[in-house]
Structures are given as C-alpha cells and as structure tokens.
Design a protein around this motif. Sequence first.
Motif, PDB file in Angstrom:
ATOM      1  N   ASN A 414       2.663  -2.401   8.515  1.00  0.00           N
ATOM      2  CA  ASN A 414       2.052  -1.154   8.980  1.00  0.00           C
ATOM      3  C   ASN A 414       1.524  -1.392  10.384  1.00  0.00           C
ATOM      4  O   ASN A 414       1.657  -2.491  10.931  1.00  0.00           O
ATOM      5  N   ILE A 415       0.889  -0.392  10.941  1.00  0.00           N
ATOM      6  CA  ILE A 415       0.407  -0.506  12.324  1.00  0.00           C
ATOM      7  C   ILE A 415      -1.093  -0.254  12.398  1.00  0.00           C
ATOM      8  O   ILE A 415      -1.609   0.198  13.416  1.00  0.00           O
ATOM      9  N   ASN A 416      -1.802  -0.567  11.341  1.00  0.00           N
ATOM     10  CA  ASN A 416      -3.245  -0.409  11.336  1.00  0.00           C
ATOM     11  C   ASN A 416      -3.900  -1.623  11.988  1.00  0.00           C
ATOM     12  O   ASN A 416      -3.270  -2.647  12.249  1.00  0.00           O
ATOM     13  N   ASN A 417      -5.209  -1.502  12.217  1.00  0.00           N
ATOM     14  CA  ASN A 417      -5.959  -2.632  12.778  1.00  0.00           C
ATOM     15  C   ASN A 417      -5.991  -3.778  11.779  1.00  0.00           C
ATOM     16  O   ASN A 417      -6.130  -3.571  10.568  1.00  0.00           O
ATOM     17  N   GLY A 418      -5.874  -4.991  12.280  1.00  0.00           N
ATOM     18  CA  GLY A 418      -5.876  -6.157  11.410  1.00  0.00           C
ATOM     19  C   GLY A 418      -4.538  -6.446  10.761  1.00  0.00           C
ATOM     20  O   GLY A 418      -4.458  -7.276   9.857  1.00  0.00           O
ATOM     21  N   THR A 419      -3.505  -5.750  11.217  1.00  0.00           N
ATOM     22  CA  THR A 419      -2.179  -5.956  10.637  1.00  0.00           C
ATOM     23  C   THR A 419      -1.631  -7.329  11.033  1.00  0.00           C
ATOM     24  O   THR A 419      -1.815  -7.780  12.158  1.00  0.00           O
ATOM     25  N   LYS A 420      -0.945  -7.959  10.112  1.00  0.00           N
ATOM     26  CA  LYS A 420      -0.300  -9.242  10.370  1.00  0.00           C
ATOM     27  C   LYS A 420       1.080  -9.007  10.951  1.00  0.00           C
ATOM     28  O   LYS A 420       1.867  -8.249  10.398  1.00  0.00           O
ATOM     29  N   TYR A 421       1.370  -9.669  12.073  1.00  0.00           N
ATOM     30  CA  TYR A 421       2.645  -9.508  12.754  1.00  0.00           C
ATOM     31  C   TYR A 421       3.449 -10.811  12.659  1.00  0.00           C
ATOM     32  O   TYR A 421       2.883 -11.897  12.494  1.00  0.00           O
ATOM     33  N   SER A 422       4.739 -10.685  12.781  1.00  0.00           N
ATOM     34  CA  SER A 422       5.632 -11.843  12.740  1.00  0.00           C
ATOM     35  C   SER A 422       6.842 -11.577  13.623  1.00  0.00           C
ATOM     36  O   SER A 422       7.289 -10.429  13.758  1.00  0.00           O
ATOM     37  N   LYS A 423       7.364 -12.642  14.222  1.00  0.00           N
ATOM     38  CA  LYS A 423       8.579 -12.517  15.018  1.00  0.00           C
ATOM     39  C   LYS A 423       9.818 -12.374  14.137  1.00  0.00           C
ATOM     40  O   LYS A 423      10.885 -11.987  14.632  1.00  0.00           O
TER      41      LYS A 423
END
Length: 863
Positions: A414-423
């Motif tokens: 998702n694109i909320n605050n605190g979202t975990k991102y990965s390449k």
Amino acid sequence: MLGFRVHDRVFSCVFIYLLVSSFCNAASGNHAKLHAVGGIVDYSSVTGKQQKIAMEMAIVDYHAQVRQLHPRVVLHVMDSRKDPLRAASLAKKLIKKENVSVIIGLDRYDEAVIVAQLGNTSQVPVLSLASDVPFSAPSLWPFLVNMARSQRAQMKAVAAIVQSWQWRKVTVIYEDTPSSVNGIFPDLIEALQEVNADIDYYLPLQAFPLYSIQEKLRDLQRRQSRVFIVHTSSSLAINIFLEAKRLKMMKKEFVWITTDSISNFIDSFNSSTISAMQGVLGVKGFSAFYVQKRYKDFSMRFKAKFRSEHPTQKYMQPGTFALNAYDALYTAVLAIEGKQNPKSLAHNLINHTSVDGEKLLARILQSKFMGLSGEVNFKGGTLAPSKIFQIVNVIGKSYLRLGYWSEGLGFSMNINNGTKYSKSMKILGQVNWPGRSSTTPKGWAIATSSNRLRIGVPGRNTFKEFVNVTYAHPGKPIVGGWSIDVFKAVVQNLPYNLLYDFFPYNGTYDALVQEISLSTFDAVVGDTNIVANRCAYAEFSQPYSDSGLQLLVYSKSKTSAARAWLFMKPFTTCTWISTALVNLYSGFVVWFIERQTNRDFEGSWFKQCGTIIWLAFTTLFTSLQGDKLHSNLSRMAAVIWLFVALAITSSYTASLTSFLTYQNFDPPVTTVETLIRTGAKVGCNGNSFVVKYLQHVLDFDPQNIVRIYKEDDYPEALRSGQIAAAFLEVPYIKLLLAKNCKGFKTGESYKVGGFGFSGTLRKLEKTMLDSNKCSESDDKDDYSLGLDSFWGLFAITGGASTIAFLFYFFPCRIPKWSGFSSRVFSETEPKHETHNLPGRFASSQHDPDQDERVLFDAEMKNQ
C-alpha cells in the motif's frame, strides 16, 4: 446495435441544435463574446481521427455542463496531413482569421516546434500532444505546453518487474506510430540497462490488417525470448491478446507485461478479451482507479461517434491519444473561463472578456484537476509525470491489484505512512502467470530458428588440462578441459538458451583473438590471457582465474660431496680460526698457572703440549671440572672460558640444524636482473604473448628465449639446466607445481594487463624503485656465522685469561708488592712445605704426609 443508433441520433441532434442556436444567436444580434480554440491533427492516421473526435466531444460536454444554449467556445479543427509546413500555415490561419486563443494537437515533434515558434510570436499558447517533446522545450518556446506525460517513471516500473524475476532479455511489442516509438523507447532502454537487461527484439504492429498481427506473432513465437512488453492502444491490444491465445502464446513460460495505455482500460474490456489476457501483469496509472466510471461513459459515446464518422473502420477503443486530447481541450476551456476545475464551470455564468496570451498561459499552467488520462498538473511547462503506479494481475473475470510501485522507493502493498518498500516485486506475494502457473517463468525457451554461435578454441594448447582437443572421427572435434568446463557452467546458468559449436584453431593466441574481428568466430573460449593489444580485436569477460606472469625455477639438490662438508658451513673460515686460537690461548693460560701444583699437567714437554691442546678443545664439548684446578686465577679464567664455549657450541648446533633442514638445495636464481646479467636461458610458451613480453618489456635477449610447446618439456628443461627459469601464466604455474612439487620454486610475478603489455607501467615502477634502492652486500657464506657474531665473546675470554696470567706472573718479579700481591700469592701457594719442588716454590715448613707420599711413590717405581 439499436442502442448505439439511438444514442447516435441523440448526440447528432444535440450537436445540430447547438450549431443552429449559435447561428440564430449571431443573426439576432446577440453580441455574447465567443472564444475560439484551434486544433491541428492528422486526419489520415487513426490517432488523428481519435484526437479530433475527443476534442469535439469535450466541447459538447463543456456546453452541457455550463447549461448554456448559446455556445461560449467554438472549435476549429484542421488537417495537417503529416506536413510540418502545412501545420505552420494552418496555425497562422487559425491565429489571424479565426482569432483562436489556444491551439491544440500536433502529436509530432517537428510540427509542434514550428507551430510553437508562431505561438511565441503571436503569444498564443500551444498545447502539444507529442510524447517526444524534450523537457527543455518550454525554456526555448515559453508558449509551448506539453500535454503528453513523460514515460520515464512508468518505464522504470516495468524495468523493476523485469529485475525482480531476473530476466535478461525482453521483446517490446509497440504500435507503429511516431508518438509511440519516440515516447517510450529512450526511457525504456535506459531503464532496462540500469537493471542489466536488454531488448532482444522490437515488434511494431498496426491495428489492421489482422493477418499481419497473426504472422508477426508466429515469428515472435519462434524466437527465444518469452518476456513481452506491450505498449499499444487498448484497441490494438485486444487484437494482440486474442491472436496470442489462438496461437497458444498465453500458456506456461510466457510473460506478458502491459503499460498503462492498456492496463488503464482493462475494466472496459469484454469477457472474451479478459479471458485471453489471463496471467498478464499490468502497470496501471494510480489515478485510473478514480476515473473508471467516467471513462466507461466516455468510451461508449466515443465508439458510437467514431463508428458514425468512420463506418468502414473496425470499432475503436479510445486510446491514450484521445484521452490526452480531451483533457487538453478541457484545460484550455478552464483557462479561458478562469476556473480551476470542471465543476466550477456551472457557476458565475457571465460573458468573460478576452484575456491576453500571457495571462491565459499562466492560467493553463495553474490548472489542477482530475482528467480522463489522470491528474492534470503542470510543472515547468510540462504535464507532471506520475510517480506511483498500480501493479495488477489479470485473473478471473477482471484483475487483482497486487500492490504499488513508487519511484525512488520500490514495491509496496500500500502507499500509507510506514509502508514497507522493497526493490523486488516478490514482496507483493504470489503472481498468477499465464497458463494458471504459480511457477515463475524462466523468460526464455529454445529457439527454433536461431543461428548457432561459432566458438573458437585453441587447437594446439601446451597445457591440455585447460583446453584439450581430440578427434573421435575426422572433422568432429571433442573439446574438453577446465576452461571449457567453466564456459559450460556459465551457459547453464544463463536465463536463456545458448546454442554453440566449438571450432579448433591451430594458430597463435593473438591470431585466434583477431579472428573475432574478422567474423570468423563469434567468441573465443580458452586459456586466453587479457592483454592490451588483444583488446583492439575483442571484448573480454571477467577473468575466471588468477592473472599475471610468474617465474618458475628449479632448486638442484646438493651433491653427496657437498653434503659431506656441510658440518663446516655453520661458521666462516675466520670464525673457525679465531675459535681455535682463543681456545689454545685460554688452555695455555690455565696450564701455565696449574703446571706446578696440578699433577695432571706433569710430564714431558710433548705430553704437556698434548695436554694444552686437549684442554683447549675438550672445553667446547665437556665441562672442565673446577675442583681439579688448584689456583683461583685459573678457575676465574676457566669459568669465563666455559661460558664462551657454551655460547659457541649452542650457536654451532642451531646453525648446523638450519643448514641440514633448509639448505639441502643450491639457491636458485629468482630475479630477472640476475638472469639478464648472467645471460641465462629462459623458457616460455612459444604460442603465447609471453615471447614478446620477455623481449619488449623485460628486455631479454631474443637468443636467450627458448620456446617450449609441450607441458612435460618444462620440468625436464629446468632439471637438465637447458633453461635457468621458465616464465608462465599463473594458472600454468599452479598446474606444474601440482604435478612437480619437489625441487621447484616460484619467483617474481608480473601484471600483464593494461599498460603492462607496453612496458610503460613496469618502467615507471622500476625508475621509482631504482632511485630509492639501498646497497646490499653480497653474503658469499650463505648465512654462515662470521667473526662479527663472536668477537665480543672472544675479547672477554681472551682478556680474562690475560688478566689471570698477568696476576700470576708479575707478583714473583716484584716482591715489594705487599698488599694485594701478597694476598694473591698466599692464596695461590699451598700451605704445606714441599721440598721436592724447585726454586721459589720450595717451602721452609716440613710436611710429614708429603714425605710419606714421596717414599711410597719411590717404592712403587722400584717394584
């Protein structure tokens, strides 16, 4: 079909009514201010036809929204016929005669630039739909506004998907239009290169005829790459996927990725199209979720109008070009009306006076609303690109939203605050691939029409362990060896199938590499060193073994005669002589002091000389019994003498052990300088670059270079003395040492890559070292201990013996010494009287025990 016809009639009636009302209003003298907008498109292309219809629909929707019977904005659309000069002429006509406030269209860069120049002169904003307008264009032409979005971020999202699954080759399927080609390819190529992927094949398609799509997809099916990136209009995409399903290209091992020009409109596709697209991954505009309902209504009306105006053409789905044209006209209308968004058009319905071009341009650049193509928001004279995209997966009757991709951050759920991102896209979970497969496709398959690579290999290799060519049948070589095994292991790990054949080459290595530039071979595999001159003919892979050149020498075992005298090696000749002299002198001093009182030192002069020699040398190996010495002076000299003897014997033992353990071989020559100075013969591979390296870089005399062509000849040549050293590449050195470890030794090593071949680097290094080279003395005794190691000990024991001798000798010559001399004298002489001793050693006192011993000795002699 009936529904479409009724809708067409309603639309036509409204359009005719508006035109008639406009005419009647003008005839009745109504002086309401009209604003004109110009459009320049190419009627001969499908894109131009879509843009014209989309702009006309935008005008109708505008008047319907403001609920005005009298038109407030009129549209004048003209045909450029793909001619930039005609486009410029039409723009001039629209500005001069029609008095247009804005010009829209121009989906070709060459047209947009020439019309933008007129816009600057006349201060008329030009809203271009060309996707290949550079970012620097607004700085050159301030009145040029680009309504086509940049594809850079979207192409990065596509490349991120490719990188996640480690695909290295992709095929791009695109619509054969200038805007499509120029719009994505620069950004897509750059994005793929950043993730170490390449475009294997480009497939341009047109909507019609259908048999052309079928034929080209069949050609695509015979190729190796199975990762397809599709960037076309939605209408062309429908035909592509329907044909792909018929050709069984929507099964396992196939990968289909669509851009937003298709993914944004998946909801509008019918069930048969959705069924054909099962397993497709799509990159979808983030704002597309909010315009789906508006798009469905627009699409239905668009198809009806397009069919009524172009009945001979296949029914067309509105593409990105049509949506951009629709939003461009709405942007112009809002600026003319001085509104911020379409919802405010229904309010304050007053007749606005015309505004100048600069003010109108400022209003256009301040526009901010949600259009059919996404959010309309300008930055730097260009429509702001999207930063966030949805990643969707077609499955079932629609699609599944897997997650999102954000520029600079990567994938996320998702694109909320605190979202975990990965390449990696793997963070989004399981993907349903074509053929309902849950296994990630490899992205390639064995091609049915690929040319096999011609791989050249050394046919006459000196070291067969690296490349070995044998022939089971004439003309059919069998190639093996470690280098070949490395190549095969790499090929097995490639994400695609590589077809190749080996071809032995019997020339030199330099000639073998040059054959690549002559197109004889596609590549060369083997123990080929990377040197500067070969880089002019081919590109080299990353080295898979240690590089460089190293010296190999042979240490000859010492002969039995030399080993027989090895016990003399611990000390130098001078040390041996000095040790003998010091021991003789110390033994003489002890004998001289003890000769009158110690019966062990009695006898003939010959016997006493033997005693002195025996006393001198046995002290080195056995301890001298101190209780057998009667004089304290001799004891003092003997104690120091014993300490020195202990140090000498310990040093001798340690040195001899070292020689017996490590010095069994004659020291080999391990420096190039020594080899060159002595004119020694050196060996090397006659087929390699080493011959030139020895001549031009290391400065060896060509007559001293021995060319060797067989691996087994190197050990024999070194053992026999035919060559003093061999220069070989490091991998060959390792192989020879593995087979012949006894007696062989490595010397200096040399880097041969880059400038090393020309010798520049080595010469500069040699100059630096020579200017700071310290003088080194020759050690001819091969680590034997010299006099410098013992002269201090010799001085101590010699001095102690001399002092003892002087203290013993001089008090007899100077009887006036009464202090220290008398005490020493009393300590050295026996307390009893000995009448048998001559001279000064006789005592006035009588000892009865001594008389008895003398009589006993005399009786024993008589017996």
